[in-house]
Scaffold this active site. Structure first.
Site, mmCIF file in Angstrom:
data_model
loop_
_atom_site.group_PDB
_atom_site.id
_atom_site.type_symbol
_atom_site.label_atom_id
_atom_site.label_comp_id
_atom_site.label_asym_id
_atom_site.label_seq_id
_atom_site.Cartn_x
_atom_site.Cartn_y
_atom_site.Cartn_z
ATOM 1 C CE LYS A 1 -3.527 -2.728 -0.032
ATOM 2 N NZ LYS A 1 -4.319 -3.339 1.020
HETATM 3 C C1 LIG Z 1 -5.282 -4.398 1.496
HETATM 4 C C2 LIG Z 1 -6.748 -4.289 1.546
HETATM 5 C C3 LIG Z 1 -7.495 -4.569 2.696
HETATM 6 C C4 LIG Z 1 -6.927 -5.247 3.918
HETATM 7 O O1 LIG Z 1 -5.806 -4.701 4.443
HETATM 8 P P1 LIG Z 1 -4.812 -5.597 5.336
HETATM 9 O O2 LIG Z 1 -3.951 -4.541 5.966
HETATM 10 O O3 LIG Z 1 -4.073 -6.487 4.412
HETATM 11 O O4 LIG Z 1 -5.632 -6.329 6.333
HETATM 12 C C5 LIG Z 1 -8.859 -4.314 2.682
HETATM 13 N N1 LIG Z 1 -9.467 -3.839 1.595
HETATM 14 C C6 LIG Z 1 -8.803 -3.595 0.451
HETATM 15 C C7 LIG Z 1 -9.555 -3.049 -0.723
HETATM 16 C C8 LIG Z 1 -7.421 -3.833 0.386
HETATM 17 O O5 LIG Z 1 -6.762 -3.615 -0.763
#
Ligand SMILES: *Cc1c(COP(=O)(O)O)cnc(C)c1O
Length: 377
Positions: free
Chosen positions: A180
Site C-alpha cells: 500500500k
Molecule cells: C489491502 C486491503 C485490505 C486489507 O488490508 P490488510 O492490511 O491487508 O488487512 C482491505 N481492503 C482492500 C480493498 C485492500 O486492498
C-alpha cells in the site's frame, strides 16, 4: 522479477524504529498518538484510531458505524475479500453491488436498488486508487438514512473534487500493508468525522475497555472496566514510528506513482488488445494499482496467456480481484455465485495489474513497456 508493488524503506525510517526500541514505550505509547494525529490531519478527518491491519480497521469501522447482527451492508463485488468479511464478523450480511463497466467503482444505481429496510451502510472501495463518486454516494446515504463507509486501502493521498479521501465518508479505513502507499509492515487506521464513532472505535480496538494503560498510568490508577466485547487490534509504537516517518514521504510518492501511470497510459493507449480503465477528471487518483484490461480474443490471447508470458519474462503481474461473491466460501455459506454481478465478473476475466511502486526506476518502467509491447504485437 519486477514485482507489482513493494515498500520503500529509507535510513530515516530505520532510525525512527530504532529510536522507539530504545524508548520506554513499545506499544500504546506516544508514537501511536503522534501517528494518529498526523494521519487525521493529512486526510482532513477529525480523529483517527491506529489498528493492527486494514482488515481490523474495517471490523472496527463497521462496529463503530453501529453494524450488528441481522444488518445488511452493501459492498462492491470488485474488492478484496476483507471488505465483505468484516460484515460477517459482526453477524451482518454483505450484499454485493456491481461496479461501473469502465471504472470498476461501485455502481450507485445498482447500489440503490439493493437497499432494504435491513440495510445499514454502504461501503465505497476506491478501486486501484481512484475515489468513487462520493457526492452521489453521500446524497444516497443521506436520503436513505445510511452510513457511508470508505474502504480506502487503495487511495490514501487521493481526493474527490479537491476533498481528501478520509474526509469524504462518515468513517474511512486505510491499510499499511507493504504494497500500500505507506507501510507499518502490518497496520491500519480508522478515521472519522464523528467523535462518537471515534470513541466506539477506540474502545473496540482494546477489548472494549474504556481507558488505556498509559492513561491509567498518568492518572495513577489501576481500575478499568470492560464495557463492550472488543478485540486486541492495537498497533505498536514501533510500527507507528515507521508509519509516521513514511507519511512524510506520501506526497512525493503519490507524485511518482502518477508520473509512472502517465507514462504507462501514453505507451499502452494504442497497444492492440489492451484497454485502459476510465479516469475521472474530478478525482485525484492515488494509483495504488495500475490495472489494464486484456481484451478477450485479441492478439495477446486471453488474460491468463498474457499473464503467463509476462511472468516468464520477469514481470510480477497480478490480478485484482476475483469478485468476492465468486469465492468458494461465499458460494457455500452465502449462496452467491456467477450472474450476481455480471459487470464485475466480465471484468475479472480481463484484469491485469502491472508493476507500480514509487522506487521503480525510469529504466524499469521502460522495461515493463518494452516487455508488454513485445508480448502483444
Ligand atoms: C489491502 C486491503 C485490505 C486489507 O488490508 P490488510 O492490511 O491487508 O488487512 C482491505 N481492503 C482492500 C480493498 C485492500 O486492498
Amino acid at each position: 522479477m519486477i514485482p507489482y508493488g513493494r515498500q520503500s524503506i529509507d535510513e530515516d525510517d530505520i532510525k525512527a524504529v530504532v529510536d522507539v526500541l530504545r524508548s520506554d514505550w513499545l506499544t500504546t505509547g506516544p508514537a501511536v498518538e503522534a501517528f494518529e494525529k498526523a494521519v487525521a490531519s493529512r486526510v482532513g478527518a477529525s480523529g483517527a484510531v491506529a489498528v493492527s491491519n486494514g482488515t481490523a480497521a474495517l471490523h472496527v469501522a463497521y462496529y463503530a458505524a453501529g453494524i450488528g447482527p441481522g444488518d445488511e451492508v452493501i459492498v462492491p463485488a470488485m474488492t478484496f475479500a476483507a471488505t465483505a468479511n468484516a460484515a460477517l464478523y459482526l453477524g451482518a450480511r454483505p450484499v454485493f453491488a456491481d461496479v461501473g463497466a469502465n471504472d470498476l467503482l461501485i455502481d450507485v444505481e445498482a447500489t440503490e436498488s439493493l437497499i432494504t429496510p435491513r440495510t445499514r451502510a454502504i461501503v465505497a472501495v476506491d478501486y486501484a486508487g481512484q475515489p468513487c463518486d462520493y457526492a452521489a454516494l453521500a446524497a444516497l446515504c443521506r436520503r436513505r438514512g445510511l452510513k457511508l463507509i470508505a474502504d480506502a486501502a487503495h487511495s490514501l493521498g487521493g481526493a474527490y473534487k479537491g476533498t481528501p479521501v478520509g474526509a469524504l465518508a462518515d468513517i474511512t479505513t486505510f491499510s499499511f500493508h507493504p504494497v500500500k502507499h505507506i507501510t507499518t509492515a502490518e497496520g491500519g487506521m480508522v478515521v472519522a468525522m464523528d467523535p462518537v464513532a471515534m470513541t466506539r472505535a477506540k474502545v473496540f480496538r482494546s477489548h472494549g475497555i474504556t481507558t488505556d494503560h498509559r492513561q491509567r498510568e498518568r492518572q495513577q490508577k489501576w481500575f478499568y472496566e470492560m464495557q463492550e466485547l472488543g478485540f486486541n487490534y492495537r498497533l505498536s509504537d514501533i510500527q507507528c514510528a515507521l508509519g509516521l516517518s513514511q507519511l512524510r514521504k506520501l506526497d512525493g510518492w503519490i507524485e511518482r506513482r502518477r508520473a509512472i501511470a502517465g507514462r504507462y497510459d501514453e505507451a499502452f493507449a494504442s497497444l492492440p488488445g489492451i484497454k485502459l480503465l476510465q479516469r475521472h477528471a474530478d478525482r485525484g487518483h492515488a494509483y495504488h494499482l495500475y490495472v489494464v484490461r486484456v481484451k478477450k480474443g485479441g492478439r495477446a490471447g486471453d488474460r491468463d496467456q498474457l499473464f503467463t508470458r509476462l511472468r516468464e519474462k520477469g514481470l510480477g503481474v497480478n490480478v485484482h480481484y476475483i469478485p468476492v461473491h465468486l469465492h468458494p466460501y461465499y458460494r457455500r455459506e452465502q449462496g452467491t455465485g456467477p450472474g450476481l454481478c455480471p459487470v464485475a465478473e466480465a471484468a475479472y476475466e480481463e484484469l491485469l495489474t502491472l508493476p507500480l511502486y514509487p522506487s521503480m526506476t525510469d529504466g524499469q518502467v521502460e522495461q515493463v513497456i518494452d516487455i508488454m509491447r513485445a508480448s502483444l504485437v
